[in-house]
Design an enzyme around this catalytic site. Structure first.
Site, PDB file in Angstrom:
ATOM      1  N   CYS A 133      86.719  56.201   8.290  1.00 41.54           N
ATOM      2  CA  CYS A 133      87.685  55.991   8.919  1.00 41.54           C
ATOM      3  C   CYS A 133      87.366  56.404  10.499  1.00 41.54           C
ATOM      4  CB  CYS A 133      88.460  57.351   8.471  1.00 41.54           C
ATOM      5  SG  CYS A 133      90.114  57.853   9.600  1.00 41.54           S
TER       6      CYS A 133
ATOM      7  N   CYS B 189      89.701  49.752  12.515  1.00 37.06           N
ATOM      8  CA  CYS B 189      90.574  50.700  11.646  1.00 37.06           C
ATOM      9  C   CYS B 189      90.196  50.306  10.187  1.00 37.06           C
ATOM     10  CB  CYS B 189      91.792  50.743  11.922  1.00 37.06           C
ATOM     11  SG  CYS B 189      92.829  51.525  10.765  1.00 37.06           S
TER      12      CYS B 189
HETATM   13  N1  DGL Z   1      91.747  54.277   8.418  1.00 35.32           N
HETATM   14  C1  DGL Z   1      91.864  55.019   9.653  1.00 35.32           C
HETATM   15  C2  DGL Z   1      91.058  54.317  10.619  1.00 35.32           C
HETATM   16  O1  DGL Z   1      90.020  53.832  10.196  1.00 35.32           O
HETATM   17  C3  DGL Z   1      93.189  55.124  10.111  1.00 35.32           C
HETATM   18  C4  DGL Z   1      94.357  55.532   9.511  1.00 35.32           C
HETATM   19  C5  DGL Z   1      95.203  56.467   9.936  1.00 35.32           C
HETATM   20  O2  DGL Z   1      95.932  56.397  10.868  1.00 35.32           O
HETATM   21  O3  DGL Z   1      95.088  57.429   9.448  1.00 35.32           O
HETATM   22  O4  DGL Z   1      91.007  54.379  11.905  1.00 35.32           O
END
Ligand code: DGL
Length: 278
Positions: free
Chosen positions: A76, A195
């Site tokens: 993440c 993301c």
């Molecule tokens: N998947 C997360 C990232 O890579 C973000 C998602 C969220 O906003 O929680 O930043």
């Protein structure tokens, strides 16, 4: 060394996005055991404060440690941008200095120089990742000649989490954010999907992106860098169990998780609910 107890690699994300990274990791390294944890009850992290993202991420990482993981990957960007440094420098030395937590930003920034000729790189990310300036700071370390242009895309994670990423609402917001980023510089020739949710929008983004611009997803890069890391850190590699097992946990409803996870992984899975505070 043969382990009697399972010592899986932990993979954490605020929701489903990390599955796009997990998919590539398990493909490259199928023999290890893995535990995936999605904090779906509290997603999205993207608009939350540094303190909150750190608190939530550390709670999840500790849970993965308790489940036996000696190594956790923050799949993440938001957690990597806002929590990783504090976890590595402050929390881990107090908690257990033999465990490791790695993120997804550094592996990506280490190789970005290979993808751009104009030395103008675009970043699509959550608001939290953009405000942290992590990409700007990290890219500057490895490639000081590269100009970084960032854009927060607050509508993309909700589109993916609500399974609307293939619908017409997604077209509107994909085109809008591409126009806004390219307005910052016509010289951008590479864009990072910074993301882990965004690879699900990849086909749509590609459809509206000028063909000379390279679109970079992080999954394969992170998987390759993890593989390299384990070759360099044989003491960690020796601690990991290898029976090719996968366990999926969510802090929210497992039935819902299984349905959506199938979209990310292209196969069915069966997850369990996890209470972080028991
Ligand atoms: N998947 C997360 C990232 O890579 C973000 C998602 C969220 O906003 O929680 O930043």
């Amino acid at each position: 060394m043969q382990n009697n107890l399972a010592s899986p690699i932990g993979i954490f994300d605020s929701g489903y996005g990390g599955l796009t990274v997990f998919r590539e990791i398990e493909q490259l390294m199928p023999n290890y055991d893995y535990i995936y944890l999605g904090d779906n009850a509290r997603v999205p992290y993207g608009n939350r404060s540094f303190e909150t993202v750190h608190e939530f991420t550390w709670q999840c990482v500790k849970k993965l440690f308790k489940l036996g993981c000696p190594l956790v990957i923050l799949a993440c960007n938001t957690a990597s941008a806002k929590a990783l440094r504090t976890i590595q420098q402050r929390d881990l030395p107090d908690y257990d200095s033999n465990r490791r937590v790695l993120g997804v930003i550094r592996p990506t920034t280490e190789v970005i120089g290979e993808y751009t000729k104009t030395r103008h790189v675009g970043i699509f990310a959550t608001k939290g990742t953009v405000l942290s300036q992590s990409y700007v700071i990290e890219i500057e370390k490895f490639f000081p000649d590269i100009h970084v242009h960032q854009l927060a895309c607050p509508m993309w994670v909700p589109l993916v989490e609500n399974n609307e990423h293939l619908g017409p609402g997604a077209d509107y917001f994909v085109k809008k954010y591409i126009d806004e980023l390219l307005n910052q510089s016509p010289e951008i020739d590479a864009i990072i999907l910074a993301c882990t949710h965004y690879p699900l929008l990849r086909d749509k983004i590609q459809q509206y992106l000028p063909p000379h611009i390279r679109l970079i997803s992080q999954g394969q890069i992170v998987a390759q860098k993890l593989n390299d890391y384990l070759k360099r850190h044989t003491e960690m590699e020796a601690r990991l169990s290898q029976s090719g097992s996968h366990q999926f946990y969510t802090t929210d409803d497992p039935t819902d998780f299984d349905q959506k996870a199938a979209l990310f992984l292209g196969r069915t899975i069966s997850s369990s609910h996890l209470d972080l505070f028991i």
